[in-house]
Design a protein around this motif. Structure first.
Motif, PDB file in Angstrom:
ATOM      1  N   ASP A  90       0.809  -1.212   0.000  1.00 29.23           N
ATOM      2  CA  ASP A  90       0.000   0.000   0.000  1.00 29.23           C
ATOM      3  C   ASP A  90       0.847   1.268   0.000  1.00 29.23           C
ATOM      4  O   ASP A  90       0.591   2.195  -0.758  1.00 29.23           O
ATOM      5  CB  ASP A  90      -0.924  -0.009   1.232  1.00 29.23           C
ATOM      6  N   HIS A  91       1.852   1.339   0.821  1.00 28.75           N
ATOM      7  CA  HIS A  91       2.702   2.535   0.902  1.00 28.75           C
ATOM      8  C   HIS A  91       4.152   2.124   1.189  1.00 28.75           C
ATOM      9  O   HIS A  91       4.700   2.451   2.245  1.00 28.75           O
ATOM     10  CB  HIS A  91       2.191   3.499   1.981  1.00 28.75           C
ATOM     11  N   PRO A  92       4.784   1.419   0.266  1.00 26.22           N
ATOM     12  CA  PRO A  92       6.148   0.921   0.513  1.00 26.22           C
ATOM     13  C   PRO A  92       7.183   2.029   0.672  1.00 26.22           C
ATOM     14  O   PRO A  92       8.126   1.879   1.442  1.00 26.22           O
ATOM     15  CB  PRO A  92       6.428   0.064  -0.726  1.00 26.22           C
ATOM     16  N   GLU A  93       7.008   3.137  -0.061  1.00 21.87           N
ATOM     17  CA  GLU A  93       7.982   4.226   0.052  1.00 21.87           C
ATOM     18  C   GLU A  93       8.020   4.778   1.471  1.00 21.87           C
ATOM     19  O   GLU A  93       9.089   4.997   2.050  1.00 21.87           O
ATOM     20  CB  GLU A  93       7.656   5.354  -0.924  1.00 21.87           C
ATOM     21  N   LEU A  94       6.825   4.986   2.046  1.00 26.58           N
ATOM     22  CA  LEU A  94       6.752   5.495   3.417  1.00 26.58           C
ATOM     23  C   LEU A  94       7.358   4.503   4.400  1.00 26.58           C
ATOM     24  O   LEU A  94       8.074   4.896   5.341  1.00 26.58           O
ATOM     25  CB  LEU A  94       5.298   5.781   3.787  1.00 26.58           C
ATOM     26  N   MET A  95       7.091   3.209   4.206  1.00 24.34           N
ATOM     27  CA  MET A  95       7.637   2.199   5.107  1.00 24.34           C
ATOM     28  C   MET A  95       9.159   2.185   5.064  1.00 24.34           C
ATOM     29  O   MET A  95       9.820   2.043   6.098  1.00 24.34           O
ATOM     30  CB  MET A  95       7.076   0.821   4.745  1.00 24.34           C
TER      31      MET A  95
ATOM     32  N   GLU B 273      10.412   5.263   6.901  1.00 29.73           N
ATOM     33  CA  GLU B 273      10.300   5.075   8.347  1.00 29.73           C
ATOM     34  C   GLU B 273      11.443   4.210   8.869  1.00 29.73           C
ATOM     35  O   GLU B 273      12.003   4.472   9.949  1.00 29.73           O
ATOM     36  CB  GLU B 273       8.953   4.446   8.685  1.00 29.73           C
TER      37      GLU B 273
ATOM     38  N   ASP C 194       3.116  -3.147  11.929  1.00 29.58           N
ATOM     39  CA  ASP C 194       3.826  -3.263  10.659  1.00 29.58           C
ATOM     40  C   ASP C 194       3.690  -4.661  10.067  1.00 29.58           C
ATOM     41  O   ASP C 194       3.713  -4.819   8.836  1.00 29.58           O
ATOM     42  CB  ASP C 194       5.303  -2.917  10.880  1.00 29.58           C
TER      43      ASP C 194
ATOM     44  N   GLU D 178       1.002  -4.980   7.416  1.00 30.56           N
ATOM     45  CA  GLU D 178       1.259  -4.460   6.076  1.00 30.56           C
ATOM     46  C   GLU D 178       1.777  -5.546   5.142  1.00 30.56           C
ATOM     47  O   GLU D 178       1.646  -5.431   3.921  1.00 30.56           O
ATOM     48  CB  GLU D 178       2.261  -3.298   6.143  1.00 30.56           C
TER      49      GLU D 178
END
Length: 326
Positions: free
Chosen positions: A43-48, A51, A92, A95
């Protein structure tokens, strides 16, 4: 009589990274690789990934702080931060496992076959009053306070073992988390509302595939709805709970490891924590967070996980950690 905490007593570690930081960075790297493998499906790998980079920067920033002020307090901060990050690493896992077919139907059927009922449903029906609901919810809520009590006890009374118990605890969590990533089981509080109680009562447990990839409805817990601890548990679950990490129960597994640590350092401490531990183990099934088999396997695996994490520490970090500077 005042207690000398020796917070600013100068200590020095012969290593750049503490053991708990090393295992955290290893887990960070492993899950980062998994993100890259599943990148297009997430869903949002860049943000993960960002982080995770932030956690690395924070880790080395704290090492720099410790090098400037090498004392017990900064050592405690370094390890406490890594333990507090477990609050990030737990949700996490969702995800990742949300991408895989859910396996609750397998565990619900196994539960039915073993016990000829759904214990999580029958338990709360049998004990609905506040006299049962509040103690069980209190036990469940005291999961993290129990961990904190034991960690702080070691810090104050067995500082030479402090890094080891932090490593064993965090590593134990990570062992469970890696399993949760690969074995997606949400537990009754998510699965039963997804299929409907009519099917549960009819002993019909259908597979729901990747239903939780887009749905995460959490059924309110059973018991006395106006209870103080009931509402504390409900509030905490609304904030941090996800349809993940049901099998085996890390609440039972980790709390069992905490009890082993308490018993080894002070029998009286273990006796004080024992009622909370028993209530917690019962509560995992009572509030429908877990199937009974989750709790039973959580208890059994705790001893293997504890031994594995301890062996890892002895193999990798057997040399003395802290030296007091005169």
């Amino acid at each position: 009589m005042a207690i000398d905490l020796k917070l600013f007593e100068r200590v020095h570690s012969g290593r750049g990274l503490f053991a708990v930081e090393s295992i955290s960075l290893i887990y960070n790297a492993l899950t980062s690789i998994l993100i890259l493998i599943l990148f297009s499906r997430m869903d949002h790998p860049e943000l993960m990934l960002m982080e995770r980079l932030g956690i690395v920067v924070l880790t080395f920033g704290l090492i720099y702080l410790y090098q400037l002020f090498p004392c017990r307090l900064t050592a405690f901060i370094r390890m406490a931060v890594q333990m507090s990050l477990l609050a990030y690493w737990y949700p996490d896992t969702f995800e990742f496992n949300r991408l895989f077919p859910n396996l609750d139907h397998v565990f619900a059927r196994l539960e039915q076959w073993l016990f000829h009922c759904q214990p999580s449903v029958e338990f709360c029906k049998l004990c609905p009053s506040a006299w049962f609901s509040e103690p069980f919810n209190m036990g469940y809520f005291f999961y993290y306070p129990m961990i904190l009590v034991v960690v702080v006890y070691y810090f104050l009374n067995r500082f030479e073992w402090f890094e080891k118990i932090c490593f064993v605890l965090v590593t134990s969590f990570f062992i469970y988390y890696l399993f949760y990533i690969l074995v997606p089981v949400a537990g009754p509080q998510f699965y039963f509302p997804a299929i409907g109680m009519d099917k549960v009562n009819a002993c019909d447990f259908p597979a729901i595939g990747t239903y939780f990839n887009t749905n995460d409805y959490l059924i309110p817990g059973p018991g006395y709805e106006h209870g103080f601890f009931y509402n504390l548990v409900e509030a905490s679950q609304e904030v941090g709970e996800r349809p993940t990490a049901a099998f085996p129960s890390s609440h039972v597994g980790i709390s069992t490891i905490v009890m082993i640590m308490a018993w080894r350092v002070n029998h009286k401490l273990a006796y004080v924590l024992a009622p909370f531990y028993i209530l917690l183990c019962c509560a995992t099934v009572y509030i429908q967070a877990h199937y009974l088999i989750d709790a039973l396997v959580g208890f059994v695996t705790a001893f293997f996980v504890y031994q594995l994490a301890t062996l890892m520490y002895k193999r990798w970090f057997i040399s003395p950690v802290f030296r007091v500077k005169e």
